[in-house]
Design an enzyme around this catalytic site. Structure first.
Site, PDB file in Angstrom:
ATOM      1  N   LYS A  90      39.712  27.332  32.633  1.00  0.00           N
ATOM      2  CA  LYS A  90      40.485  28.581  32.701  1.00  0.00           C
ATOM      3  C   LYS A  90      41.894  28.379  32.116  1.00  0.00           C
ATOM      4  O   LYS A  90      42.382  29.199  31.331  1.00  0.00           O
ATOM      5  CB  LYS A  90      40.577  29.015  34.166  1.00  0.00           C
ATOM      6  N   GLU A 130      49.612  41.100  49.022  1.00  0.00           N
ATOM      7  CA  GLU A 130      49.456  41.971  47.847  1.00  0.00           C
ATOM      8  C   GLU A 130      48.629  43.194  48.206  1.00  0.00           C
ATOM      9  O   GLU A 130      47.771  43.120  49.080  1.00  0.00           O
ATOM     10  CB  GLU A 130      48.824  41.190  46.685  1.00  0.00           C
ATOM     11  N   ASP A 161      46.398  25.971  38.139  1.00  0.00           N
ATOM     12  CA  ASP A 161      45.054  26.171  38.690  1.00  0.00           C
ATOM     13  C   ASP A 161      44.284  24.873  38.490  1.00  0.00           C
ATOM     14  O   ASP A 161      44.537  24.140  37.525  1.00  0.00           O
ATOM     15  CB  ASP A 161      44.350  27.324  37.949  1.00  0.00           C
ATOM     16  N   LYS A 201      33.562  49.879  41.079  1.00  0.00           N
ATOM     17  CA  LYS A 201      34.311  51.109  40.792  1.00  0.00           C
ATOM     18  C   LYS A 201      34.600  51.097  39.294  1.00  0.00           C
ATOM     19  O   LYS A 201      34.402  50.067  38.629  1.00  0.00           O
ATOM     20  CB  LYS A 201      35.584  51.187  41.633  1.00  0.00           C
ATOM     21  N   GLU A 242      42.144  46.763  41.850  1.00  0.00           N
ATOM     22  CA  GLU A 242      41.582  46.365  40.563  1.00  0.00           C
ATOM     23  C   GLU A 242      41.543  47.591  39.658  1.00  0.00           C
ATOM     24  O   GLU A 242      41.269  48.699  40.102  1.00  0.00           O
ATOM     25  CB  GLU A 242      40.172  45.805  40.751  1.00  0.00           C
ATOM     26  N   CYS A 299      37.647  42.979  48.423  1.00  0.00           N
ATOM     27  CA  CYS A 299      38.591  42.968  49.545  1.00  0.00           C
ATOM     28  C   CYS A 299      38.104  43.669  50.803  1.00  0.00           C
ATOM     29  O   CYS A 299      38.181  43.111  51.892  1.00  0.00           O
ATOM     30  CB  CYS A 299      39.907  43.606  49.106  1.00  0.00           C
ATOM     31  N   LEU A 301      47.329  45.187  45.524  1.00  0.00           N
ATOM     32  CA  LEU A 301      46.943  45.608  44.179  1.00  0.00           C
ATOM     33  C   LEU A 301      45.499  46.107  44.165  1.00  0.00           C
ATOM     34  O   LEU A 301      44.631  45.500  44.775  1.00  0.00           O
ATOM     35  CB  LEU A 301      47.063  44.426  43.210  1.00  0.00           C
ATOM     36  N   VAL A 315      44.688  37.904  41.396  1.00  0.00           N
ATOM     37  CA  VAL A 315      46.030  38.175  41.948  1.00  0.00           C
ATOM     38  C   VAL A 315      47.069  37.276  41.283  1.00  0.00           C
ATOM     39  O   VAL A 315      48.156  37.725  40.894  1.00  0.00           O
ATOM     40  CB  VAL A 315      46.040  37.952  43.487  1.00  0.00           C
TER      41      VAL A 315
HETATM   42  C1  UDX Z   1      41.550  47.383  47.616  1.00  0.00           C
HETATM   43  C2  UDX Z   1      42.868  47.925  48.190  1.00  0.00           C
HETATM   44  O1  UDX Z   1      43.014  49.292  47.809  1.00  0.00           O
HETATM   45  C3  UDX Z   1      44.036  47.077  47.697  1.00  0.00           C
HETATM   46  O2  UDX Z   1      45.244  47.547  48.277  1.00  0.00           O
HETATM   47  C4  UDX Z   1      43.773  45.640  48.134  1.00  0.00           C
HETATM   48  O3  UDX Z   1      44.808  44.784  47.886  1.00  0.00           O
HETATM   49  C5  UDX Z   1      42.482  45.152  47.501  1.00  0.00           C
HETATM   50  O4  UDX Z   1      41.423  45.998  47.957  1.00  0.00           O
HETATM   51  P1  UDX Z   1      40.207  47.499  45.333  1.00  0.00           P
HETATM   52  O5  UDX Z   1      39.197  46.633  46.000  1.00  0.00           O
HETATM   53  O6  UDX Z   1      40.638  47.158  43.952  1.00  0.00           O
HETATM   54  O7  UDX Z   1      41.554  47.552  46.201  1.00  0.00           O
HETATM   55  O8  UDX Z   1      39.592  48.957  45.274  1.00  0.00           O
HETATM   56  P2  UDX Z   1      39.942  50.428  45.786  1.00  0.00           P
HETATM   57  O9  UDX Z   1      40.403  51.254  44.649  1.00  0.00           O
HETATM   58  O10 UDX Z   1      40.767  50.408  46.987  1.00  0.00           O
HETATM   59  O11 UDX Z   1      38.452  50.939  46.147  1.00  0.00           O
HETATM   60  C6  UDX Z   1      37.620  50.204  47.039  1.00  0.00           C
HETATM   61  C7  UDX Z   1      36.265  50.845  47.149  1.00  0.00           C
HETATM   62  O12 UDX Z   1      36.321  52.063  47.879  1.00  0.00           O
HETATM   63  C8  UDX Z   1      35.584  51.165  45.827  1.00  0.00           C
HETATM   64  O13 UDX Z   1      34.223  50.785  45.903  1.00  0.00           O
HETATM   65  C9  UDX Z   1      35.712  52.668  45.725  1.00  0.00           C
HETATM   66  O14 UDX Z   1      34.661  53.243  44.966  1.00  0.00           O
HETATM   67  C10 UDX Z   1      35.617  53.078  47.179  1.00  0.00           C
HETATM   68  N1  UDX Z   1      36.259  54.356  47.483  1.00  0.00           N
HETATM   69  C11 UDX Z   1      37.614  54.511  47.301  1.00  0.00           C
HETATM   70  C12 UDX Z   1      35.514  55.414  48.009  1.00  0.00           C
HETATM   71  O15 UDX Z   1      34.289  55.306  48.201  1.00  0.00           O
HETATM   72  N2  UDX Z   1      36.151  56.578  48.319  1.00  0.00           N
HETATM   73  C13 UDX Z   1      37.476  56.754  48.160  1.00  0.00           C
HETATM   74  O16 UDX Z   1      37.976  57.856  48.475  1.00  0.00           O
HETATM   75  C14 UDX Z   1      38.239  55.697  47.615  1.00  0.00           C
END
Ligand code: UDX
Length: 438
Positions: free
Chosen positions: A41, A147, A36, A318, A151, A258, A149, A17
């Protein structure tokens, strides 16, 4: 500072982040000082070496704005130069499941009460944290600016936010205005609120998204019982504007740094006040079981898995990231090993992390090598390149051409034509009625 010069931004904690925040504010024209405690890093970031995280667009952004980005291990440099201090340190779970705030506390301890700076909290903290900090430092200007965001698209998400949540209590208005100014060029809908509500917006948003996924996963499990296709069900549901199509993809569950952490933190936060958040308990349980159901599917086809060779296609939680935190692959690999199976795997970029995290899994350098002689393959991560594979050749190389598509990513008709026994999640099994419509 001249009239059109933008105020310097301080970033404390240069993790995922923090680095995205620093690079994006530099892109907006701010001078950024990022600190940091990890000297190694900081050295890499200063020297222009390969970034410690894989995030599309980030290396280019850091390079392009290098003259506006200063990396340091001395917090004094940040405190001296920057009115806004964005706190981006991590808050991992403790043994009790609560968020570990020790890194946040260490930051707070170094900021002078009633000084010129404002602390802007980006780290995900339990609701009530801002209040507790201000009880100890009542003159400290404090803003909660969580945030959102994702990944893999973090740079894009930062530069084009849906909304910018800015929580501040009376006395910190100047700081909230300054944060709003810093985000104004990005055009996201501003949400000005109090600190506790801003903290809850973050936790509730992630918990809701996780709930949506666990919900569709349970629908998928019922679809399997009644011969319906969850991809069709989700399509029909998602067209209702009140529901929306996003986060309705059934599969083997959510992972990442997250959702798991934040859902448990919210559940514990509620529990600490004496409230039992029942729904969230189920959301978490469903996600755990969802990964294990895949092993059941394999057993239905193969019987005992002892001595069987199983290939995992994809290991990252993912696509477009090498992050394996809370990835379904970790649970699957260890369950399969527990059943006595021999596990091979392939991932386009998480190979390095996988070798450290999964020492009992043989990591292959191509999908073909991973499935060679396998009794079954499981598609764990929907990497785009998997759609382009020569599936006829893949089928020929397997001992039993059985594929469980853990993300409903592939076309069942195409896979069956290539010779596979195809199983999705919540889709009719071989010979099922909905096959032609997928
Ligand atoms: C998430 C939140 O979306 C973001 O707003 C927060 O700040 C951080 O956590 P992230 O962890 O990067 O982001 O991944 P995200 O794209 O949200 O997907 C999370 C997980 O859900 C992944 O394992 C993805 O494969 C799974 N997923 C997502 C599903 O199984 N089905 C879906 O329809 C969408």
């Amino acid at each position: 500072m001249s009239a059109n010069e933008k105020p310097a931004i301080g970033v404390i904690g240069v993790g995922w982040v923090g680095l995205v925040t620093a690079a994006c504010f530099a892109e907006l024209g701010h001078g950024v000082v990022a600190v940091d405690i990890d000297e190694h890093k900081i050295e890499i970031l200063r020297s222009g070496g390969t970034l410690p995280i894989h995030e599309p667009g980030l290396p280019e952004l850091v390079e392009r704005n290098r003259e506006r980005l200063r990396f340091t291990t001395e917090i004094g440099e940040v405190l001296d130069a920057c009115p806004l201090l964005f706190c981006c340190v991590d808050t991992p779970p403790t043994y009790s499941g609560d968020a570990d705030l020790s890194r946040v506390e260490a930051v707070v301890a170094q900021i002078q009460d009633g000084g010129e700076q404002a602390l802007v909290m980006k780290s995900t903290v339990p609701a009530g944290t801002g209040l507790a900090i201000r009880r100890r430092k009542p003159e400290l200007a404090y803003v909660s600016c969580p945030e959102f965001l994702k990944e893999g698209t973090a740079v894009e998400d930062f530069l084009h936010p849906d909304r910018v949540v800015i929580g501040a209590d009376p006395g910190s208005d100047w700081a909230a205005d300054a944060v709003a100014d810093a985000y104004a060029p990005l055009g996201g809908q501003p949400v000005r609120t109090d600190v506790a509500s801003a903290e809850m917006i973050k936790l509730a948003s992630n918990a809701f998204l996780a709930t949506k996924i666990s919900f569709i996963n349970e629908i998928a499990n019922v679809c399997e019982e009644v011969g319906a296709d969850v991809t069709e069900v989700a399509r029909g549901m998602g067209l209702d504007e009140r529901i929306g199509p996003k986060f309705l993809k059934a599969g083997i569950g959510w992972g990442g740094s997250c959702f798991g952490k934040d859902t448990i933190a919210l559940k514990k936060l509620a529990g600490n006040t004496g409230y039992h958040f029942q729904l969230l308990s189920a959301v978490i349980d469903v996600n755990e079981l969802q990964k294990r159901r895949v092993v059941g599917k394999l057993k239905q086809h193969l019987g005992s898995l002892t001595g069987r060779r199983i290939a995992l296609l994809g290991l990252a939680f993912k696509p477009n990231t090498d992050d394996m935190r809370d990835a379904a692959s970790l649970v699957l690999a260890s369950r399969l090993r527990g059943e006595g199976a021999d596990v091979r795997a392939y991932d386009p970029i998480a190979e390095q992390r996988a070798r450290e995290l999964l020492p009992e899994v043989e990591i292959s350098d191509s999908p073909l090598a991973a499935i060679d002689g396998a009794d079954a393959a499981i598609l764990v991560t929907e990497w785009p390149e998997f759609a382009e594979l020569d599936w006829e050749q893949m089928a020929r190389r397997m001992t039993t051409p059985l594929l469980v598509d853990g993300r409903n990513f592939l076309d069942p008709a195409r896979l069956r034509a290539a010779g596979f026994t195809y199983e999705g999640i919540g889709r009719p099994a071989d010979g099922g009625e909905a096959e032609a419509s997928t």
